[in-house]
Design a protein around this motif. Structure first.
Motif, short mmCIF file in Angstrom:
data_model
loop_
_atom_site.label_atom_id
_atom_site.label_comp_id
_atom_site.label_asym_id
_atom_site.label_seq_id
_atom_site.Cartn_x
_atom_site.Cartn_y
_atom_site.Cartn_z
N GLY A 113 0.78 -1.30 -0.03
CA GLY A 113 0.10 -0.13 -0.06
C GLY A 113 0.97 1.30 -0.05
N GLY A 114 2.14 1.14 -0.16
CA GLY A 114 3.13 2.32 -0.20
C GLY A 114 3.30 2.88 1.10
N GLU A 115 2.91 2.06 2.34
CA GLU A 115 3.13 2.60 3.74
C GLU A 115 4.37 2.09 4.23
OE1 GLU A 115 1.03 4.65 5.58
OE2 GLU A 115 -0.22 4.67 3.50
N PRO A 116 5.02 3.09 5.10
CA PRO A 116 6.34 2.65 5.60
C PRO A 116 6.08 1.34 6.16
CG PRO A 116 5.92 4.84 5.86
CD PRO A 116 4.74 4.43 5.39
N ILE A 117 7.32 0.58 5.90
CA ILE A 117 7.16 -0.77 6.87
C ILE A 117 7.77 -0.48 8.24
CG2 ILE A 117 6.94 -2.09 4.65
CD1 ILE A 117 9.99 -2.78 5.14
N HIS A 118 8.42 0.36 8.73
CA HIS A 118 9.03 0.56 9.95
C HIS A 118 9.80 -0.72 10.20
CE1 HIS A 118 6.29 4.07 10.51
NE2 HIS A 118 5.46 3.14 10.18
N GLU A 119 10.69 -1.11 9.11
CA GLU A 119 11.54 -2.35 9.42
C GLU A 119 12.70 -2.09 10.43
OE1 GLU A 119 14.16 -4.64 6.07
OE2 GLU A 119 14.03 -2.46 5.71
N TRP A 120 13.09 -2.99 11.14
CA TRP A 120 14.16 -3.06 12.20
C TRP A 120 15.55 -3.12 11.62
CZ3 TRP A 120 13.64 -1.84 16.94
CH2 TRP A 120 12.41 -1.61 17.77
N LEU A 121 16.26 -2.36 11.86
CA LEU A 121 17.58 -2.31 11.04
C LEU A 121 18.68 -2.37 12.45
CD1 LEU A 121 16.20 -0.23 8.74
CD2 LEU A 121 18.38 -0.42 8.17
N GLU A 122 19.56 -3.04 12.41
CA GLU A 122 20.72 -3.45 13.47
C GLU A 122 21.85 -2.41 12.86
OE1 GLU A 122 23.53 -7.11 15.11
OE2 GLU A 122 21.71 -7.41 13.84
N VAL A 123 22.20 -1.61 13.80
CA VAL A 123 23.14 -0.73 13.45
C VAL A 123 24.75 -1.13 14.36
CG1 VAL A 123 24.09 2.12 13.42
CG2 VAL A 123 21.66 1.21 13.13
N ARG A 124 25.44 -1.33 13.58
CA ARG A 124 27.00 -1.70 14.22
C ARG A 124 27.99 -1.00 13.74
NH1 ARG A 124 27.33 -8.07 15.93
NH2 ARG A 124 25.41 -8.23 16.71
N PRO A 125 28.75 -0.52 14.57
CA PRO A 125 30.08 0.17 14.24
C PRO A 125 31.12 -0.95 13.79
CG PRO A 125 29.91 0.19 16.45
CD PRO A 125 28.62 -0.24 16.14
N PHE A 126 31.97 -0.66 12.81
CA PHE A 126 33.11 -1.66 12.38
C PHE A 126 34.10 -1.37 13.49
CE2 PHE A 126 30.92 -1.91 8.69
CZ PHE A 126 31.62 -2.92 7.65
N LEU A 127 34.75 -2.52 13.88
CA LEU A 127 35.85 -2.57 14.65
C LEU A 127 36.91 -1.58 14.21
CD1 LEU A 127 36.18 -5.95 16.35
CD2 LEU A 127 35.58 -3.97 17.63
N ALA A 128 37.37 -0.83 14.91
CA ALA A 128 38.63 -0.29 14.38
C ALA A 128 39.90 -0.52 15.18
CB ALA A 128 38.18 1.43 14.76
N MET A 129 41.02 -0.40 14.49
CA MET A 129 42.18 -0.86 15.19
C MET A 129 42.50 0.33 16.26
SD MET A 129 42.96 -3.49 13.51
CE MET A 129 44.83 -3.55 14.30
N PRO A 130 43.06 -0.10 17.33
CA PRO A 130 43.48 0.78 18.43
C PRO A 130 44.44 1.84 17.91
CG PRO A 130 43.98 -1.50 18.93
CD PRO A 130 43.37 -1.42 17.63
N PRO A 131 44.35 3.16 18.50
CA PRO A 131 45.54 3.98 17.95
C PRO A 131 46.89 3.22 18.32
CG PRO A 131 44.35 4.73 19.92
CD PRO A 131 43.58 3.42 19.37
N THR A 132 47.72 3.57 17.55
CA THR A 132 49.37 3.11 17.61
C THR A 132 50.01 3.99 18.45
OG1 THR A 132 49.25 2.11 15.25
CG2 THR A 132 51.44 2.68 16.50
N VAL A 133 50.49 3.57 19.46
CA VAL A 133 51.36 4.40 20.51
C VAL A 133 52.79 4.50 20.09
CG1 VAL A 133 51.89 4.53 22.86
CG2 VAL A 133 49.59 3.74 22.39
N THR A 134 53.16 5.61 20.13
CA THR A 134 54.75 5.61 19.74
C THR A 134 55.51 6.43 20.79
OG1 THR A 134 54.37 7.52 18.35
CG2 THR A 134 54.65 5.38 17.30
N GLU A 135 56.50 6.23 21.15
CA GLU A 135 57.29 6.82 22.20
C GLU A 135 58.54 7.62 21.57
OE1 GLU A 135 58.37 4.47 25.66
OE2 GLU A 135 56.92 2.90 24.79
#
Length: 135
Positions: A113-135
């Motif tokens: 009927g053209g009506e919004p379906i209000h679909e469930w979406l799972e939102v997940r961040p991609f894992l990022a590499m931890p920052p490199t620590v340099t001394e």
């Protein structure tokens, strides 16, 4: 930051739980739903926020290593299940809030009927590499 928007078809509370299976939609309703997602992705391509996306077939199987060198293959997932992953989109946005905003917009894709379906979406961040620590 990159986020995965995982489209869950039919899962979750009403009204999506009561949504007719897509094979019962008219061809025009299916076309309108797909066109909404194509237009959404095109808009995000223009802003540089779209990375990739795909619909996935309802056919599939589960595989898990059994410790004996051969992966057992099981039946499923099945289109008749309560929750089916229908597809995914990867976006690259500046904030979690923007990812949620876009997921909310995508959730309004039209259905019967053209009506919004209000679909469930799972939102997940991609894992990022931890920052490199340099001394």
């Amino acid at each position: 930051m990159k986020y995965l928007l995982l489209k869950h078809y039919r899962g979750g509370p009403a009204p999506v739980a009561d949504l007719a299976p897509i094979d019962e939609w008219t061809p025009a309703e299916v076309d309108a739903h797909i066109q909404f997602m194509v237009d959404f992705a095109a808009r995000l391509e223009k802003t540089g926020e779209y990375v990739d996306g795909q619909a996935v077939s309802p056919e599939g199987t589960f595989v898990r290593y059994d410790g004996e060198g051969r992966p057992p293959v099981t039946d499923g997932p099945f289109a008749e299940t309560k929750d089916l992953i229908a597809g995914w989109m990867v976006i690259d946005v500046e904030s979690w809030d923007r990812a949620l905003e876009l997921a909310g917009e995508l959730s309004a894709a039209p259905g019967p009927g053209g009506e919004p379906i209000h679909e469930w979406l799972e939102v997940r961040p991609f894992l990022a590499m931890p920052p490199t620590v340099t001394e």
